[in-house]
Structure formats: C-alpha cells, structure tokens
Design an enzyme around this catalytic site. Structure first.
Site, PDB file in Angstrom:
ATOM      1  N   ASP A 120      47.696   4.699  35.455  1.00  0.00           N
ATOM      2  CA  ASP A 120      47.070   3.390  35.675  1.00  0.00           C
ATOM      3  C   ASP A 120      45.554   3.579  35.574  1.00  0.00           C
ATOM      4  O   ASP A 120      44.967   4.431  36.261  1.00  0.00           O
ATOM      5  CB  ASP A 120      47.441   2.838  37.054  1.00  0.00           C
ATOM      6  CG  ASP A 120      46.955   1.396  37.196  1.00  0.00           C
ATOM      7  OD1 ASP A 120      47.609   0.506  36.650  1.00  0.00           O
ATOM      8  OD2 ASP A 120      45.908   1.199  37.854  1.00  0.00           O
ATOM      9  N   ILE A 121      44.941   2.802  34.663  1.00  0.00           N
ATOM     10  CA  ILE A 121      43.494   2.922  34.458  1.00  0.00           C
ATOM     11  C   ILE A 121      42.783   2.322  35.674  1.00  0.00           C
ATOM     12  O   ILE A 121      43.057   1.177  36.090  1.00  0.00           O
ATOM     13  CB  ILE A 121      43.070   2.196  33.166  1.00  0.00           C
ATOM     14  CG1 ILE A 121      43.833   2.782  31.966  1.00  0.00           C
ATOM     15  CG2 ILE A 121      41.582   2.304  32.955  1.00  0.00           C
ATOM     16  CD1 ILE A 121      43.570   2.047  30.678  1.00  0.00           C
ATOM     17  N   GLU A 149      47.305  -2.374  31.740  1.00  0.00           N
ATOM     18  CA  GLU A 149      46.650  -1.067  31.753  1.00  0.00           C
ATOM     19  C   GLU A 149      47.570   0.019  32.309  1.00  0.00           C
ATOM     20  O   GLU A 149      47.121   1.122  32.588  1.00  0.00           O
ATOM     21  CB  GLU A 149      45.374  -1.132  32.615  1.00  0.00           C
ATOM     22  CG  GLU A 149      45.613  -1.353  34.111  1.00  0.00           C
ATOM     23  CD  GLU A 149      45.692  -2.827  34.471  1.00  0.00           C
ATOM     24  OE1 GLU A 149      45.493  -3.168  35.634  1.00  0.00           O
ATOM     25  OE2 GLU A 149      45.933  -3.661  33.563  1.00  0.00           O
TER      26      GLU A 149
END
Length: 559
Positions: free
Chosen positions: A435-436, A479
């Site tokens: 997960d960004i 994302e």
C-alpha cells in the site's frame, strides 16, 4: 422379400450359435463345477488333518521338552538342598546338561535366593535377592508340586523373555526351598516352529494369560504381546492333545490382515499351541487343476467360436463383400473396384452395376474434395486470426492498462491457481500486501495525471525487486498492490519485501505530502499455514500484517 430372407438367415445363424453353446459349454461347466467342489472338499479335509496332526505333534514336542527339564529339576531337588554348599556346583552341572536352560537358582524356604547360576557365564545383577510373597512361590510352597510360569521378562539382566520352571525341595514332608530354571522363549519352540515352517505352516504359542511365548514373523504379534480377542477365541476352542482339533477361519491372525486357518491344542500346563495356515494353503493344491480346467475351457470356446465363424463366413461371404465395398465409400468417400472372382456368378451383374456407379461417384467426390480443401484453407486462416485476437483480448481483460500488472480479475484467477498448485505440491506460497503511503495526498498535491505516472514508476520499482519469473504482481485496485511469491518460504518473502521497500524508496518519487519527502510503501507479509482453509485466509493475514506496518510508522515491512 429379400429383407425377410436376410432376417431369416441371421435368425438361423444366432440359433446355431445358441445351440452349439448349449451343447458344448453347459455340460463342460457343470462337470467343472462338480470337479472343483470335490477337489475343494478333498483339499479342505487334507488341510484339516494336516493342522490337527502338526498341532498335536508340536504340542507333544514342547511338553516332552518341558517334562524332561522339569524331571531334571526334580531329580536335582532330591539330591541337594538350597542351603547346601554343593548347590552352586549342582546348578552348574544342570545348565551344562541342558543347554536350553538360561539360568538356575536355589531358593530357601523363606524365599531368599541362595545360589544363582547363568548358562552363558554372565554376571547376575541380583536385582531379585528374594522371591518371598511372589504368587508362584506361594503356590509352590502351598501345593508342593512343580510350577510352570507364563512368559515374562528376565529380571536379573537385560529384557530377555523367558519361561520359568520351579520345583519344591521337600525333606521329611517339610518344604525347605525350591529350585528354579529359566528357559528363553526364543528357544522353547524353535524346533517345532522350524519343522512347521518347512511345511508352509506357522506356530503360535500362548501362555496361561494369552500372552505370546512364540509367534512367527508372518503372524500379527511378537513375544510378550497380549493376543486379546484372538487369544480368548483360541483358548476357548483349544482341544486336549488326545482329542481332534477344531479348525477355525479368522482374519485377525496374520500381520497383513488376510484370512487364515488355525487349529489349537491345550497343553497340560494351560498353554495354548496354535498352528496357522494361510488361506493360500487351501487354494494352492487347486490352482493347477483350475489352470488345467481353464485351459480346456479356453480350447473348447475357441473351437466353438471357430465353427461359428466358419459358418457365418459361408453364409455371408458374398453379400458381405459387396456391403464392405459400399461401406468403404460411405466412410472414406472412395469406392474400390470389385473383383468378380470373389463373388458367385449370380451376384456378378450386381457387382458390375455397383462398379459403374462407383466410377461416377469417385469422380464427383474428387471435385468435391478439392473444393472443400480450398474452403478449409480459408477457414483455417480466419480461425487462426480470430484465435490470436481472442487470446489478446483475454490477456487485456486480465491486465491493468495503467501499470501493466494484473487487474482484479487477473489477481483473482492467478491467486486461485497458485493456491491450488501450492496445496497440491506442498510447496510454500507467500503473499506481499503493498500500500503506497499517503497516496491520496499525492493525488491532491500533484493531480491524478501525476498520480498515474507515479503508479507506473511504483509498479516498475516493485518488478525490479522480484527475483523469479513466476512471481506475480497484481493491482486489485487504487494504490493497493499484491505480490504472489510461489515456492517461497516466509524468510525469503521477508527479504523480498524489504527489497521492494528499498527499491520504491530508491525510485526517489518526490512526495511533499509525505514525512519522508518521497513516495514510500508499507508491506505486509504472509505465508500459507496449515490453518489456512482458502486463499482468502492467507490474504487476510497479509492485510493484517500490512496494517501493522502502517501502525509502525509506514515505510516498513511486517509479518
């Protein structure tokens, strides 16, 4: 009318086959069944007599050996007292005279062991300095008669299984002690067991408590084992040595669980001797006769089939040849020329008409084949083009157009496939949940176009950190990314996760909204565990690990 004649011919042919089968096979089968039943009864009676004779003989051998050794102890008890200085010398002479004996002891009237000798000249540990209070000693003192024990472990040394003989020493009607000798269970039944094994039979010897004194390797027990239900059954049906043996069939005798026949005899001391024969021993004498009868039956059937086939050929050879020619055209599209010499004169005009028809049909078929081949070539080209287009559409339907990784559909299909392969092969399957960090802020600061570019650079950084060609990168949505690592242990997955985190960090994607000034990623790691029942369980554990990484401050790896 011709069709009726044809039906009549085939009905006659079948009727001939039925009558020939009834006249040939039915008497033969009745004779075979009667012969097999008679041979079965004879073989069964022979096996019963064999088990009876061998059980009685083996029981007699063991009883004679026990009687001889007991008599030697009785004679020695008449000559020496347990407290006599000559007791040790007398016991050594006894062991030399009877090599089957393992140990001999002299015990006084109070149950103390006064002298002990070993036939193998091994030192005795003297773990049992006295036997007072033991059941066998009390019975010997009260009943004043020889005592034969059940199988037991040697207490003085090692763990050897033995059977003991004990006789009272009496002087002037007064009990003054006892002499005891131990016989190894392994040697007690060796001679009858070897003799029975040469005859394809197996010996089982049980003591008064249905424990095993001797059992052949093929049987289901070892020395000292409790035979349980089978032992109780043998004790119940065991006959005295002077009475016929009852033979039983049981499936609990052999190590393999197969059925076997057993006859049991009860010895005078309460032991049970059983002789066991595998079920094959009953079938063995019948097999040569069954093979001979089978060969005779096969020859008979072959002769009958040959006669039926010859009759059928005579009845249908002419018409069959013409039908085969027409059938060849129907199947292969080409009619062969007919040889008139193979047909009777009455069928030759029909053959000429069929040949003329065949010439015309062959020419028409050749033209049709050429047209079909040309059309098939066009269809094949179009089909190949369509197949390639469908394959490309199928690939695109599973691929995320922005990052080139698998989309949600591809993620689901790849995950299920790798999960099933891992379960089938037993190899590990690891998952990275990515997960960004602060990506919503990135889009707010730089816009969605820049966000798309950042996603592409992020996916490239993740791919550069993967090692194996079959590692799978997927973007289920937004994302969030997932990496499947087949055949990868948990420790290896942790190293890959750390490498992914560093590569994203080294990509140097500027992010003013992040505390670290650049784009970073949080990674959760999970590896398939025995408690995981389905892929969703593994993914949930990876997501939980991802949340722990975020709680730890982001730009981190957690499991």
């Amino acid at each position: 009318m011709p069709q009726q004649a044809k039906n009549r011919k085939w009905r006659l042919y079948r009727r001939l086959a039925y009558l020939l089968a009834l006249a040939t096979l039915v008497p033969f089968l009745l004779f075979t069944v009667g012969l097999v039943q008679d041979q079965w009864r004879s073989a069964r009676q022979a096996l019963w007599l064999n088990l009876d004779a061998n059980a009685r003989f083996s029981a007699g051998v063991i009883e004679d050996e026990l009687a001889a050794q007991t008599a030697a102890l009785v004679m020695l008890a008449d000559q020496v007292e347990p407290t006599s200085p000559r007791a040790g010398e007398a016991l050594s002479r006894l062991l030399d005279a009877y090599p089957a004996l393992l140990r001999a002891r002299a015990i006084d009237a109070e149950g103390r062991v006064r002298v002990a000798r070993d036939s193998r000249r091994r030192p005795l540990a003297q773990r049992v300095p006295e036997v007072a209070g033991m059941a066998w000693f009390d019975r010997l003192r009260d009943q004043v008669r020889p005592e034969v024990s059940g199988v037991q472990r040697q207490l003085d040394y090692g763990d050897e299984a033995v059977v003991t003989l004990a006789v009272p020493v009496v002087r002037d009607g007064r009990f003054v002690g006892a002499l005891e000798a131990a016989i190894p269970a392994a040697s007690l039944a060796r001679r009858p067991a070897d003799s029975l094994r040469q005859r394809g039979l197996w010996l089982l010897l049980l003591d008064q408590h249905q424990r095993v004194i001797h059992a052949e390797h093929e049987l289901a027990w070892q020395v000292m084992d409790d035979t349980g239900r089978v032992g109780l059954m043998l004790a119940a049906v065991a006959a005295p040595v002077d009475r016929p043996v009852q033979v039983r069939r049981d499936t609990g005798l052999l190590r393999t669980g197969a059925a076997a026949y057993v006859g049991a005899v009860r010895l005078q001391n309460g032991w049970v001797l059983a002789v066991v024969a595998p079920e094959d021993a009953l079938l063995g004498p019948l097999l040569p006769k069954l093979w001979l009868l089978g060969a005779a039956l096969a020859v008979t059937v072959m002769g009958m089939l040959l006669a039926i086939w010859r009759q059928r050929r005579i009845l249908g050879d002419g018409i069959g040849y013409l039908l085969a020619t027409l059938r060849g055209y129907a199947l292969g599209g080409h009619m062969e020329s007919i040889s008139p010499g193979r047909l009777p004169e009455e069928l030759q005009p029909l053959a000429e008409g069929i040949s003329e028809l065949g010439t015309r049909m062959n020419a028409a078929f050749a033209e049709l084949r050429q047209a079909l081949e040309e059309r098939e070539a066009v269809i094949a080209a179009r089909t190949d083009s369509l197949r390639r287009a469908v394959a490309e559409l199928d690939r695109l339907s599973r691929t995320d157009a922005l990052t080139g990784s698998l989309n949600y559909r591809g993620f689901t299909e790849a995950g299920q496939r790798l999960w099933q392969e891992s379960q089938a092969s037993g190899k590990p399957l690891s998952v990275l949940a990515l997960d960004i960090d602060y990506f919503k802020r990135y889009n707010d600061l730089y816009g969605h176009a820049a966000g798309d570019g950042a996603l592409r650079r992020f996916a490239g950084a993740v791919r550069s950190a993967l090692l194996h060609a079959d590692d799978v990168l997927a973007r289920p949505g937004g994302e969030e990314f997932t990496v499947f690592l087949p055949a990868t242990s948990h420790a290896q997955a942790m190293r890959v996760a750390e490498r992914v985190r560093k590569r994203v960090h080294e990509a140097d994607i500027i992010h003013a909204g992040s505390p670290k000034g650049r784009l970073t990623v949080s990674v959760g790691v999970a590896t398939r565990a025995p408690s995981d029942m389905e892929l969703e369980d593994l993914l949930k554990r990876a997501d939980a690990a991802l949340y722990r990484a975020k709680d730890a401050g982001r730009d981190a790896v957690s499991d």
